[in-house]
Design a protein around this motif. Sequence first.
Motif, PDB file in Angstrom:
ATOM      1  N   PHE A   1      -1.131  -2.431  12.753  1.00 19.42           N
ATOM      2  CA  PHE A   1      -1.719  -1.102  12.861  1.00 19.42           C
ATOM      3  C   PHE A   1      -3.164  -1.075  12.372  1.00 19.42           C
ATOM      4  O   PHE A   1      -4.006  -0.408  12.960  1.00 19.42           O
ATOM      5  CB  PHE A   1      -0.873  -0.112  12.047  1.00 19.42           C
ATOM      6  CG  PHE A   1      -1.279   1.306  12.221  1.00 19.42           C
ATOM      7  CD1 PHE A   1      -1.044   1.970  13.406  1.00 19.42           C
ATOM      8  CD2 PHE A   1      -1.904   1.987  11.188  1.00 19.42           C
ATOM      9  CE1 PHE A   1      -1.423   3.283  13.571  1.00 19.42           C
ATOM     10  CE2 PHE A   1      -2.287   3.302  11.343  1.00 19.42           C
ATOM     11  CZ  PHE A   1      -2.048   3.955  12.536  1.00 19.42           C
ATOM     12  N   VAL A  15      -3.172   1.163   3.862  1.00 27.37           N
ATOM     13  CA  VAL A  15      -2.991   1.560   5.261  1.00 27.37           C
ATOM     14  C   VAL A  15      -3.401   3.012   5.497  1.00 27.37           C
ATOM     15  O   VAL A  15      -3.983   3.342   6.523  1.00 27.37           O
ATOM     16  CB  VAL A  15      -1.547   1.341   5.745  1.00 27.37           C
ATOM     17  CG1 VAL A  15      -1.341  -0.085   6.140  1.00 27.37           C
ATOM     18  CG2 VAL A  15      -0.545   1.762   4.721  1.00 27.37           C
ATOM     19  N   MET A  70       1.002   1.158  18.524  1.00 21.57           N
ATOM     20  CA  MET A  70       0.630   2.502  18.047  1.00 21.57           C
ATOM     21  C   MET A  70      -0.876   2.691  18.071  1.00 21.57           C
ATOM     22  O   MET A  70      -1.384   3.707  18.527  1.00 21.57           O
ATOM     23  CB  MET A  70       1.145   2.703  16.625  1.00 21.57           C
ATOM     24  CG  MET A  70       2.618   2.969  16.547  1.00 21.57           C
ATOM     25  SD  MET A  70       3.045   3.240  14.830  1.00 21.57           S
ATOM     26  CE  MET A  70       4.606   2.405  14.773  1.00 21.57           C
ATOM     27  N   PHE A  79       2.072   4.438   7.207  1.00 24.89           N
ATOM     28  CA  PHE A  79       1.131   4.657   8.317  1.00 24.89           C
ATOM     29  C   PHE A  79       1.773   5.438   9.463  1.00 24.89           C
ATOM     30  O   PHE A  79       1.116   6.224  10.142  1.00 24.89           O
ATOM     31  CB  PHE A  79       0.536   3.326   8.803  1.00 24.89           C
ATOM     32  CG  PHE A  79       1.524   2.407   9.442  1.00 24.89           C
ATOM     33  CD1 PHE A  79       1.659   2.369  10.816  1.00 24.89           C
ATOM     34  CD2 PHE A  79       2.300   1.576   8.666  1.00 24.89           C
ATOM     35  CE1 PHE A  79       2.558   1.504  11.394  1.00 24.89           C
ATOM     36  CE2 PHE A  79       3.205   0.709   9.250  1.00 24.89           C
ATOM     37  CZ  PHE A  79       3.335   0.680  10.618  1.00 24.89           C
ATOM     38  N   LEU A 131       0.531   8.961  10.764  1.00 22.51           N
ATOM     39  CA  LEU A 131       0.280   9.152  12.192  1.00 22.51           C
ATOM     40  C   LEU A 131       0.951  10.433  12.676  1.00 22.51           C
ATOM     41  O   LEU A 131       0.345  11.239  13.397  1.00 22.51           O
ATOM     42  CB  LEU A 131       0.834   7.942  12.949  1.00 22.51           C
ATOM     43  CG  LEU A 131       0.334   7.696  14.357  1.00 22.51           C
ATOM     44  CD1 LEU A 131      -1.145   7.481  14.329  1.00 22.51           C
ATOM     45  CD2 LEU A 131       1.033   6.470  14.927  1.00 22.51           C
ATOM     46  N   ALA A 148       4.210  -4.425  10.990  1.00 24.81           N
ATOM     47  CA  ALA A 148       3.701  -3.286  11.749  1.00 24.81           C
ATOM     48  C   ALA A 148       2.442  -2.718  11.098  1.00 24.81           C
ATOM     49  O   ALA A 148       1.491  -2.347  11.790  1.00 24.81           O
ATOM     50  CB  ALA A 148       4.781  -2.211  11.852  1.00 24.81           C
ATOM     51  N   GLY A 202       3.213  -2.103  15.591  1.00 26.38           N
ATOM     52  CA  GLY A 202       2.058  -1.474  14.944  1.00 26.38           C
ATOM     53  C   GLY A 202       0.841  -1.475  15.852  1.00 26.38           C
ATOM     54  O   GLY A 202       0.107  -0.490  15.951  1.00 26.38           O
TER      55      GLY A 202
END
Lengths: 272, 312
Positions: free
Chosen positions: A219, B253, A235, B150, B154, A215, A232
């Motif tokens: 992402f 990330v 999103m 992440f 978010l 993920a 990911g």
Amino acid sequence: MSLSDTLPLQPPPARRLPHLGTALLLGLGLFAALAPILATVDPARQDYGAILAAPSAAHPLGTDHLGRDMLARLGSALRLSLGLALLSVVTAAIPGTLLGILAAWRGGWTDRGLSTLADMVLALPGLLLVLLVSAVVPGSFLAIYGSISLVLWIEYFRITRASARAILASPAVEASRLLGFRPAYIVWRHLWPELAPVLLTVGAFGAATAIMAVAALGFVSVGLRPPTAELGLMMTELLPYYAEAPFVLVQPILAVFLLVLALNLVAGYRPR
Amino acid sequence: MIARLGQRLLQALFVALAVGALTFALMRLLPGDMAYRIAAGRYGYDFVSAENAAAVRAELGLEGPVWSAFARWLWDIATLDLGRSLVSGEPVLAEIGHQLGASLTLALAAVALSLLLGPPLGMMAGRRAGGALDRALLVSAVVLRALPPFVLGLILVLVFALSLGWFPAAGHAGWANLVLPAATLALGLAAVSSRVARDATAEIVSAPFYAFARLKGLPEAQLFPRHGLRNVSVPVVTYLGVQLVMLIEGVVVVETLFAWPGIGHALVHAIVQRDVPMVQGTALAMGLIFVCLNALVDLANARLDPRARAAA
């Protein structure tokens, strides 16, 4: 603070969390398996009559920014994540466990060599290695899966080696050896019953790690490529529409959270 | 101890070898002519000529067999000749120098914040194991551990930047920009360190020596600082080593999510843009920093824990 407080505490009651985790995992698996039956549309099919639509009879979980059915996409993404996690965990478990037993059994240079090898791979943080491999072969499922397995086998190796060394030095094993039992018997009767629960824990954590890694790659858009339904990626794709359709953005977030939560609970509550 | 440090040195060599091999493969797989690409990286895109490319080809032995080119590639790494970025044309070392500062700021802020949050709360919970605080902490730790960095970032962006507008969502303008990325990393780290501190504290508080110290009449205010703190600090520091992995992976990330101009962000960008020298430089820097930090954790452990000293 009275004197009674100085006495050791009662051990906490047995935890029911692993059962909760198993139930949650089964539920997610069931959802992933049933999604294609519930959502009869193809996850890649775009319905321009319904862009970022709220849930309706046609789209039970709404649609994304391209009018694709969220239920179908979420089911497909969950199948991908669960499948990849299961694959990489099994692939890592077999050599990791066998090499761990070998290192404990042989000792000496075999042990030293294998331990050094494990230390070497640990020199790079796992995600960094996966990132680099996926840079060389961009968007490839195989590269991601292979590199995740390469990172995960270490944990099996170390745990197996440590437990096996302790067990092999025990009087019970010595007795079995003196009675003339073969190594296979010793592994099966002495090592396996002790190792199995520990390996389950390592496996559950490993699966959580794999899901998070995939993920995370999706992402930051260096993992699998669109139009693949991957949590990911979803999103990242849906983030710009957080104001219009928060309901749609929450779905992949919730899916990752529940997946990792379930696996952590199966592994036992101790976060490592 | 010497053996441990020797192992770390081996690890550093492996990092250089692994990163070198992977980036070499990446270079070979790129479309187009490699010599032209490297020449462009060196002299700038406007000054590439066939002579330049031929010179590069001769110098790097690109004509020869793969293994000699690979040996040269590794030699460049060994002499820290990381070349120039294929995108910006700047020397890679200079670029990394800039980014390292931003990453270190973020990482230090995150670790400091996590140490302020995690261990103190864990110690409080551990002294009353099974209490209300202990349970609340367990639940929040389990929830936080189930949120990858992440995703946590978010959620923080959605809540604090986009809905409430308290902090900027991305960029690198001032201190306000540091809050959300550092908090994202710190919460994940604190979730682990609080549990570690809690378990260690619960174990020490129920130990016979602790009961004895209390029975001989030490006041509560002196008891834990004298007999508990140092014992709790050993596993917390040991776990810092384990958490380093989380930190480095998180930096990659989280920086990307918050557009924080650090080394993780640069690595992801370089991978997306296929900028091989930058990929190599940033990955090398991150790997070597990781190994160095691990060596430091080894040393700190040996200083804190006499048992480790005896073993070494």
